[in-house]
Design an enzyme around this catalytic site. Structure first.
Site, PDB file in Angstrom:
ATOM      1  N   SER A  98     -12.879  -2.574   1.108  1.00 43.57           N
ATOM      2  CA  SER A  98     -13.065  -1.978   2.435  1.00 43.57           C
ATOM      3  C   SER A  98     -14.547  -1.794   2.713  1.00 43.57           C
ATOM      4  O   SER A  98     -15.315  -1.475   1.812  1.00 43.57           O
ATOM      5  CB  SER A  98     -12.403  -0.594   2.483  1.00 43.57           C
ATOM      6  OG  SER A  98     -11.064  -0.696   2.089  1.00 43.57           O
ATOM      7  N   LYS A 126      -3.521   6.169   8.425  1.00 47.89           N
ATOM      8  CA  LYS A 126      -4.316   6.549   7.243  1.00 47.89           C
ATOM      9  C   LYS A 126      -4.895   7.929   7.516  1.00 47.89           C
ATOM     10  O   LYS A 126      -5.732   8.097   8.406  1.00 47.89           O
ATOM     11  CB  LYS A 126      -5.428   5.535   7.013  1.00 47.89           C
ATOM     12  CG  LYS A 126      -6.357   5.812   5.831  1.00 47.89           C
ATOM     13  CD  LYS A 126      -7.421   4.724   5.733  1.00 47.89           C
ATOM     14  CE  LYS A 126      -8.597   5.086   4.844  1.00 47.89           C
ATOM     15  NZ  LYS A 126      -8.383   4.808   3.419  1.00 47.89           N
ATOM     16  N   ARG A 150       0.866  -1.193   0.000  1.00 44.97           N
ATOM     17  CA  ARG A 150       0.000   0.000   0.000  1.00 44.97           C
ATOM     18  C   ARG A 150       0.889   1.225   0.000  1.00 44.97           C
ATOM     19  O   ARG A 150       1.390   1.646   1.024  1.00 44.97           O
ATOM     20  CB  ARG A 150      -0.880  -0.018   1.247  1.00 44.97           C
ATOM     21  CG  ARG A 150      -1.802   1.183   1.385  1.00 44.97           C
ATOM     22  CD  ARG A 150      -2.718   1.028   2.597  1.00 44.97           C
ATOM     23  NE  ARG A 150      -3.551   2.206   2.809  1.00 44.97           N
ATOM     24  CZ  ARG A 150      -3.139   3.293   3.484  1.00 44.97           C
ATOM     25  NH1 ARG A 150      -1.915   3.346   4.016  1.00 44.97           N
ATOM     26  NH2 ARG A 150      -3.941   4.314   3.640  1.00 44.97           N
TER      27      ARG A 150
HETATM   28  C1  LIG Z   1      -5.315   1.268   5.641  1.00 43.16           C
HETATM   29  C2  LIG Z   1      -6.267   1.518   6.747  1.00 43.16           C
HETATM   30  N1  LIG Z   1      -7.624   1.421   6.565  1.00 43.16           N
HETATM   31  C3  LIG Z   1      -8.360   1.673   7.656  1.00 43.16           C
HETATM   32  S1  LIG Z   1      -7.318   2.071   8.971  1.00 43.16           S
HETATM   33  C4  LIG Z   1      -5.897   1.857   8.032  1.00 43.16           C
HETATM   34  C5  LIG Z   1      -4.535   2.053   8.602  1.00 43.16           C
HETATM   35  C6  LIG Z   1      -4.172   0.941   9.555  1.00 43.16           C
HETATM   36  O1  LIG Z   1      -2.865   1.167  10.032  1.00 43.16           O
HETATM   37  P1  LIG Z   1      -2.469   0.844  11.537  1.00 43.16           P
HETATM   38  O2  LIG Z   1      -2.487  -0.668  11.691  1.00 43.16           O
HETATM   39  O3  LIG Z   1      -1.082   1.415  11.660  1.00 43.16           O
HETATM   40  O4  LIG Z   1      -3.465   1.535  12.413  1.00 43.16           O
HETATM   41  C1  LIG Z   2      -8.282   0.364   3.610  1.00 43.75           C
HETATM   42  C2  LIG Z   2      -8.044  -0.955   3.777  1.00 43.75           C
HETATM   43  C3  LIG Z   2      -8.935  -1.791   4.519  1.00 43.75           C
HETATM   44  N1  LIG Z   2      -8.677  -3.082   4.661  1.00 43.75           N
HETATM   45  C4  LIG Z   2      -7.573  -3.663   4.106  1.00 43.75           C
HETATM   46  C5  LIG Z   2      -7.341  -5.107   4.307  1.00 43.75           C
HETATM   47  N2  LIG Z   2      -6.707  -2.937   3.393  1.00 43.75           N
HETATM   48  C6  LIG Z   2      -6.865  -1.608   3.188  1.00 43.75           C
HETATM   49  N3  LIG Z   2      -6.031  -0.957   2.508  1.00 43.75           N
END
Ligand SMILES: Cc1ncsc1CCOP(=O)(O)O
Ligand SMILES: C=C1C=NC(C)=NC1=N
Length: 215
Positions: free
Chosen positions: A110, A139, A38
């Protein structure tokens, strides 16, 4: 599919100050079950630097027999022969992706509420990433956290689709999340910012598999 979701590590070059390939290998040695590349947000790599890193990460995952998923960028995923994609609600539709992509691709989407989850099931998603469960700095545009109750509500309307919880997840959250219906956890910073990504991953894997033994 559900067992693949137990320890779903996500990494981009801006989630660590170290060499992302080293962090990824340490996590793979610790027992990552599924990986997502990502590359988003501040200082995200672009163009051929991004493609090269993606290819290297894919090769590393395949050395450890772990499927390699690309976030959002479907054409990159196709170009480098990834094992699937993860898309958000406002990205390309699952049906369009399924038309263009290999039959055996893993397509995840998602979902943050019941209606998004129901739509994902109807569209034929292979799994849903549910969250953000807790607050997260990883994020920038994360929506309001939905907590354990959010997972429970989504599981209530989507009884059989594989669900991975994501967002601010730490080790002690694993078993409670699986108790309310998640099949696994998706992690960025708790592993990528750890001083010992291998040990951190091993701990997540132990908790996730402990729950499965307990079932
Ligand atoms: C990609 C994404 N989608 C919802 S929260 C998130 C970030 C999660 O990162 P972390 O595990 O560091 O909280
Ligand atoms: C936003 C997200 C939510 N869920 C997962 C698995 N990946 C992502 N990038």
């Amino acid at each position: 599919m559900k067992e693949l979701l137990q320890v779903y590590f996500i990494l981009g070059s801006n989630n660590t100050d170290r060499d992302p390939l080293i962090v990824l290998e340490e996590a793979l040695q610790g027992g990552v079950t599924l990986f997502q590349f990502r590359e988003k947000g501040d200082h995200a790599l672009q163009a051929d630097v991004k493609v090269t890193l993606a290819q290297q990460m894919k090769e590393l995952c395949h050395r450890y027999n772990v499927p390699f998923i690309v976030n959002d960028d479907v054409s990159l995923a196709l170009d480098i022969g990834a094992d699937g994609v993860h898309v958000g609600q406002d990205d390309m539709s699952i049906t369009d992706i399924k038309k263009r992509c290999p039959e055996d691709w893993i397509v995840g989407v998602s979902a943050t509420n019941q209606s998004e989850a129901e739509k994902a099931v109807a569209d034929g998603a292979d799994y849903i990433g549910v969250g953000p469960i807790f607050g997260t700095n990883t994020k920038k545009d994360a929506k309001r956290p939905i907590g354990l109750s959010g997972v429970k509500q989504i599981r209530a309307v989507a009884p059989s689709i594989p669900i991975v919880a994501i967002g601010g997840i730490q080790l002690t959250d694993v078993i409670p999340l699986m108790k309310v219906g998640a099949d696994g956890v998706s992690i960025i910073s708790a592993i990528s910012q750890s001083e010992k990504p291998m040990q951190a991953t091993q701990a997540f894997a132990r908790h996730a598999s402990y729950f499965h033994q307990g079932m």
